[in-house]
Design a protein around this motif. Sequence first.
Motif, PDB file in Angstrom:
ATOM      1  N   LEU A 107      -1.670 -19.344  -3.119  1.00 17.44           N
ATOM      2  CA  LEU A 107      -2.888 -18.997  -3.849  1.00 17.44           C
ATOM      3  C   LEU A 107      -2.767 -19.321  -5.331  1.00 17.44           C
ATOM      4  O   LEU A 107      -3.762 -19.587  -5.992  1.00 17.44           O
ATOM      5  CB  LEU A 107      -3.203 -17.512  -3.660  1.00 17.44           C
ATOM      6  N   GLY A 108      -1.566 -19.269  -5.861  1.00 14.48           N
ATOM      7  CA  GLY A 108      -1.377 -19.585  -7.277  1.00 14.48           C
ATOM      8  C   GLY A 108      -1.399 -18.344  -8.152  1.00 14.48           C
ATOM      9  O   GLY A 108      -2.044 -17.336  -7.839  1.00 14.48           O
ATOM     10  N   LYS A 109      -0.712 -18.429  -9.283  1.00  8.91           N
ATOM     11  CA  LYS A 109      -0.562 -17.282 -10.175  1.00  8.91           C
ATOM     12  C   LYS A 109      -1.895 -16.852 -10.773  1.00  8.91           C
ATOM     13  O   LYS A 109      -2.209 -15.654 -10.833  1.00  8.91           O
ATOM     14  CB  LYS A 109       0.430 -17.633 -11.291  1.00  8.91           C
ATOM     15  N   ASP A 110      -2.721 -17.810 -11.218  1.00  9.44           N
ATOM     16  CA  ASP A 110      -3.990 -17.474 -11.870  1.00  9.44           C
ATOM     17  C   ASP A 110      -4.918 -16.736 -10.912  1.00  9.44           C
ATOM     18  O   ASP A 110      -5.496 -15.699 -11.254  1.00  9.44           O
ATOM     19  CB  ASP A 110      -4.660 -18.749 -12.382  1.00  9.44           C
ATOM     20  N   LEU A 111      -5.047 -17.251  -9.696  1.00  8.43           N
ATOM     21  CA  LEU A 111      -5.910 -16.604  -8.711  1.00  8.43           C
ATOM     22  C   LEU A 111      -5.369 -15.238  -8.323  1.00  8.43           C
ATOM     23  O   LEU A 111      -6.136 -14.284  -8.145  1.00  8.43           O
ATOM     24  CB  LEU A 111      -6.046 -17.502  -7.475  1.00  8.43           C
ATOM     25  N   SER A 112      -4.059 -15.123  -8.207  1.00  7.92           N
ATOM     26  CA  SER A 112      -3.443 -13.843  -7.852  1.00  7.92           C
ATOM     27  C   SER A 112      -3.702 -12.790  -8.927  1.00  7.92           C
ATOM     28  O   SER A 112      -3.986 -11.628  -8.624  1.00  7.92           O
ATOM     29  CB  SER A 112      -1.935 -14.017  -7.640  1.00  7.92           C
ATOM     30  N   GLU A 113      -3.607 -13.199 -10.193  1.00  4.58           N
ATOM     31  CA  GLU A 113      -3.886 -12.259 -11.281  1.00  4.58           C
ATOM     32  C   GLU A 113      -5.346 -11.821 -11.287  1.00  4.58           C
ATOM     33  O   GLU A 113      -5.657 -10.650 -11.508  1.00  4.58           O
ATOM     34  CB  GLU A 113      -3.513 -12.905 -12.625  1.00  4.58           C
ATOM     35  N   LEU A 266       0.575 -13.353   4.385  1.00  4.19           N
ATOM     36  CA  LEU A 266       0.706 -13.509   2.940  1.00  4.19           C
ATOM     37  C   LEU A 266       1.812 -12.598   2.404  1.00  4.19           C
ATOM     38  O   LEU A 266       2.061 -11.523   2.935  1.00  4.19           O
ATOM     39  CB  LEU A 266      -0.609 -13.176   2.241  1.00  4.19           C
ATOM     40  N   GLN A 267       2.458 -13.047   1.333  1.00  3.66           N
ATOM     41  CA  GLN A 267       3.478 -12.255   0.669  1.00  3.66           C
ATOM     42  C   GLN A 267       3.454 -12.580  -0.818  1.00  3.66           C
ATOM     43  O   GLN A 267       3.465 -13.749  -1.211  1.00  3.66           O
ATOM     44  CB  GLN A 267       4.862 -12.535   1.250  1.00  3.66           C
ATOM     45  N   GLU A 268       3.406 -11.544  -1.637  1.00  5.25           N
ATOM     46  CA  GLU A 268       3.392 -11.745  -3.083  1.00  5.25           C
ATOM     47  C   GLU A 268       4.792 -12.068  -3.565  1.00  5.25           C
ATOM     48  O   GLU A 268       5.768 -11.409  -3.169  1.00  5.25           O
ATOM     49  CB  GLU A 268       2.864 -10.499  -3.802  1.00  5.25           C
ATOM     50  N   SER A 269       4.935 -13.086  -4.390  1.00  2.00           N
ATOM     51  CA  SER A 269       6.223 -13.480  -4.914  1.00  2.00           C
ATOM     52  C   SER A 269       6.119 -13.731  -6.407  1.00  2.00           C
ATOM     53  O   SER A 269       5.041 -13.994  -6.931  1.00  2.00           O
ATOM     54  CB  SER A 269       6.758 -14.737  -4.207  1.00  2.00           C
ATOM     55  N   ILE A 270       7.244 -13.659  -7.085  1.00  2.00           N
ATOM     56  CA  ILE A 270       7.297 -13.892  -8.518  1.00  2.00           C
ATOM     57  C   ILE A 270       7.699 -15.340  -8.761  1.00  2.00           C
ATOM     58  O   ILE A 270       8.752 -15.788  -8.303  1.00  2.00           O
ATOM     59  CB  ILE A 270       8.310 -12.943  -9.198  1.00  2.00           C
TER      60      ILE A 270
END
Length: 271
Positions: A107-113, A266-270
């Motif tokens: 999804l990408g960092k920008d969309l996740s934020e 889905l899984q959130e990652s840094i």
Amino acid sequence: SGVGYVWLLNMIYFVSSGWSIGELVTEIKALYEAFAVGKTSPLPELAIQYADFSVWQRDWLKDKALENLQHYWLKTLGDAPDVLRFQTDRPRPKTQTFNGAHFPVTLGKDLSEKLNMFCQEQDLTPFMVLMGAYQILLSRYCQQNDICVGIPIAGRNRTELEGLIGFFINGLIIRTQLSGNPTIVDYLARVKEAALGAYSHQDMPADILADTMKLDRSAEHAPGAQVGFSLQNTPQDAIGTRVGDIELTPVQREHKTAKYEFSLILQESIQ
């Protein structure tokens, strides 16, 4: 460079779950660090074992408790559609197979934020919003407004269960209707209500639910829900870290089986 080893541990599925793997590696990490310097085990004695939970659940899940669960799920899923009918270029095979493959997406960092910000503004969780978007997509693919999705749930809704290794995981069905052309805010409110209702009635074992609902046992498709969704948040902090002089790195492998006809995991990652 250092010497590399692969530790292969094979556990049958009803012995443990994803959460348990995190707990197992955490305990191995603590034991290795202690034994490496001549100390004894730092792990506290367990107050209960998985067998204790099994006995408690068997004794509790009857009479009024079971009746309340059956009433909720019958009311929620009693008139749900038996199957999602995807508009595919081939007919569904008469006998379901479990052959599968995976296709990674990011999804990408920008969309996740932006997602996290929207969730805070609307008092929703990322699971609810992502599940809602997934069900809208399924609705368009299937040309249906009544969507049932299977989800896994950790089943550790009591503090004393969090540190145990065992198969607590259960399967639930989230049903959301898109009828009436709702706004996105109103629609997500429906998703939230469905999710919270399922969470609060999560103690219904999937096999008893199938019997209660008299779900179609067709060989052509899975009963109740043919698609799955999960947002991984199991504790995996110990994996991918250092243990004394050893660095732990998980070995990725390709999964060629599928529990559902289609799943979004889905899984959130840094980054």
